[in-house]
Design a protein around this motif. Structure first.
Motif, short mmCIF file in Angstrom:
data_model
loop_
_atom_site.label_atom_id
_atom_site.label_comp_id
_atom_site.label_asym_id
_atom_site.label_seq_id
_atom_site.Cartn_x
_atom_site.Cartn_y
_atom_site.Cartn_z
N ILE A 93 -8.68 5.26 -6.90
CA ILE A 93 -8.89 6.70 -6.92
C ILE A 93 -10.31 6.98 -6.45
CG2 ILE A 93 -9.11 8.74 -8.41
CD1 ILE A 93 -6.87 7.64 -10.12
N SER A 103 0.84 -1.20 0.00
CA SER A 103 0.00 0.00 0.00
C SER A 103 0.87 1.24 0.00
CB SER A 103 -0.91 0.02 1.23
OG SER A 103 -1.72 1.17 1.26
N LYS A 104 0.59 2.17 -0.92
CA LYS A 104 1.26 3.47 -0.91
C LYS A 104 0.32 4.51 -1.48
CE LYS A 104 3.64 3.01 -5.39
NZ LYS A 104 4.94 2.87 -6.07
N GLU A 105 0.41 5.72 -0.97
CA GLU A 105 -0.39 6.84 -1.46
C GLU A 105 0.52 7.83 -2.16
OE1 GLU A 105 -2.64 8.51 1.75
OE2 GLU A 105 -4.24 7.04 1.54
N LEU A 106 0.01 8.45 -3.20
CA LEU A 106 0.76 9.45 -3.95
C LEU A 106 -0.21 10.23 -4.83
CD1 LEU A 106 2.64 7.62 -6.86
CD2 LEU A 106 0.69 6.70 -5.64
N TYR A 107 0.32 11.23 -5.52
CA TYR A 107 -0.51 12.01 -6.43
C TYR A 107 -0.14 11.68 -7.87
CZ TYR A 107 -2.31 14.88 -2.63
OH TYR A 107 -2.95 15.31 -1.48
N GLN A 139 -3.39 19.08 -12.81
CA GLN A 139 -4.19 18.96 -11.59
C GLN A 139 -3.82 17.70 -10.83
OE1 GLN A 139 -6.38 21.36 -10.72
NE2 GLN A 139 -6.78 20.35 -8.78
N PRO A 140 -3.32 17.81 -9.59
CA PRO A 140 -2.99 16.61 -8.82
C PRO A 140 -4.24 15.85 -8.39
CG PRO A 140 -2.63 18.58 -7.49
CD PRO A 140 -3.00 19.05 -8.87
N VAL A 141 -4.15 14.53 -8.51
CA VAL A 141 -5.24 13.64 -8.13
C VAL A 141 -4.67 12.59 -7.17
CG1 VAL A 141 -6.95 11.95 -8.94
CG2 VAL A 141 -6.37 13.95 -10.36
N LYS A 142 -5.25 12.49 -5.98
CA LYS A 142 -4.72 11.55 -4.99
C LYS A 142 -5.07 10.11 -5.39
CE LYS A 142 -4.13 11.14 0.00
NZ LYS A 142 -4.53 11.66 1.32
N ALA A 143 -4.07 9.24 -5.32
CA ALA A 143 -4.25 7.84 -5.70
C ALA A 143 -3.59 6.94 -4.66
CB ALA A 143 -3.65 7.59 -7.08
N ARG A 144 -4.01 5.71 -4.68
CA ARG A 144 -3.43 4.71 -3.78
C ARG A 144 -3.16 3.44 -4.58
NH1 ARG A 144 -6.48 2.15 1.55
NH2 ARG A 144 -4.61 1.56 2.70
#
Length: 225
Positions: free
Chosen positions: A73, A7-11, A17-22
């Motif tokens: 997302i 598991s990791k989170e990033l943009y 436009q930044p979109v948060k993803a995992r």
């Protein structure tokens, strides 16, 4: 501590436009979404019987959960990648997708294997501009490093070849793509991901666009001991 094996989170970015993803391991609860991703990624005339089924997905998370990843997302999986471990002999490179992946069921997964072999990678078309394929591939490189494997390997389709097959051989076409005078939707993508050509394989997959060819592509683990 994450509830997922990986598991990791990033943009990621849609234009600027930044979109948060995992990126995370996929689980049984994700099966309906994973099948939907396949349906949207490979619409008819692609054979529906080749979309993931629950037995295959259950094998993925049971036999090799480290190789079963998705991108989430806004709380929903929108892309996935799957692999298995094999022992690869560089002196014997010819194989079909069905043989080496057990037709996607990965019952031939070898826990003592030295190579992570990519079974499938796909993303919902509306999300493809976010670079999720490259993100998933890089995540699999991390798995290769964590498990101290020699390489990541897989057959890359060459779907652009059918447009040039009258004037070029498959060898000439792939050389032109690697040389930069032509672009191929899959082969160029894999080169951008850091994969290196190993060998052109005839009869790899029943694939009209690629005339059944695929380029075997690898990424070698620079930390392998």
């Amino acid at each position: 501590m994450s509830e997922y094996l990986y598991s990791k989170e990033l943009y990621v970015f849609e234009l600027d436009q930044p979109v948060k993803a995992r990126v995370r391991s996929y689980t049984r609860e994700d099966f309906p979404d994973l099948i939907s991703i396949q349906q949207q990624s490979f619409p008819p005339p692609f054979p529906s019987e080749l979309w993931w089924n629950e037995e295959q997905l259950n094998n993925h998370i049971t036999l090799f959960p480290e190789g079963a990843l998705c991108v989430e997302i806004a709380g929903k999986p929108v892309a996935s990648i799957t692999g298995l471990l094999v022992n690869f002999d560089p002196g014997h490179t010819d194989h079909t997708w069905e043989e080496i992946t057990d037709s996607g069921y990965i019952r031939n997964h070898n826990p003592a294997g030295d190579t992570l072999y990519i079974v499938d990678i796909c993303a919902i078309p509306a999300y493809r501009k976010l670079g999720l394929g490259k993100l998933l591939m890089q995540s699999m490189y991390e798995v290769v490093i964590a498990l101290n494997l020699k390489r990541l390997l897989g057959g890359g389709r060459i779907p652009g070849f059918s447009k040039y097959a009258v004037t070029m051989t498959a060898e000439q076409y792939t050389a032109a793509v690697v040389g930069g005078s032509l672009k191929d939707p899959v082969l160029t993508f894999l080169l951008r991901c850091g994969r290196m050509p190993v060998k052109l394989v005839r009869g790899y997959l029943d694939d009209e666009e690629s005339l059944n060819y695929a380029m075997l592509m690898e990424w070698r683990n620079p930390f392998y001991k």
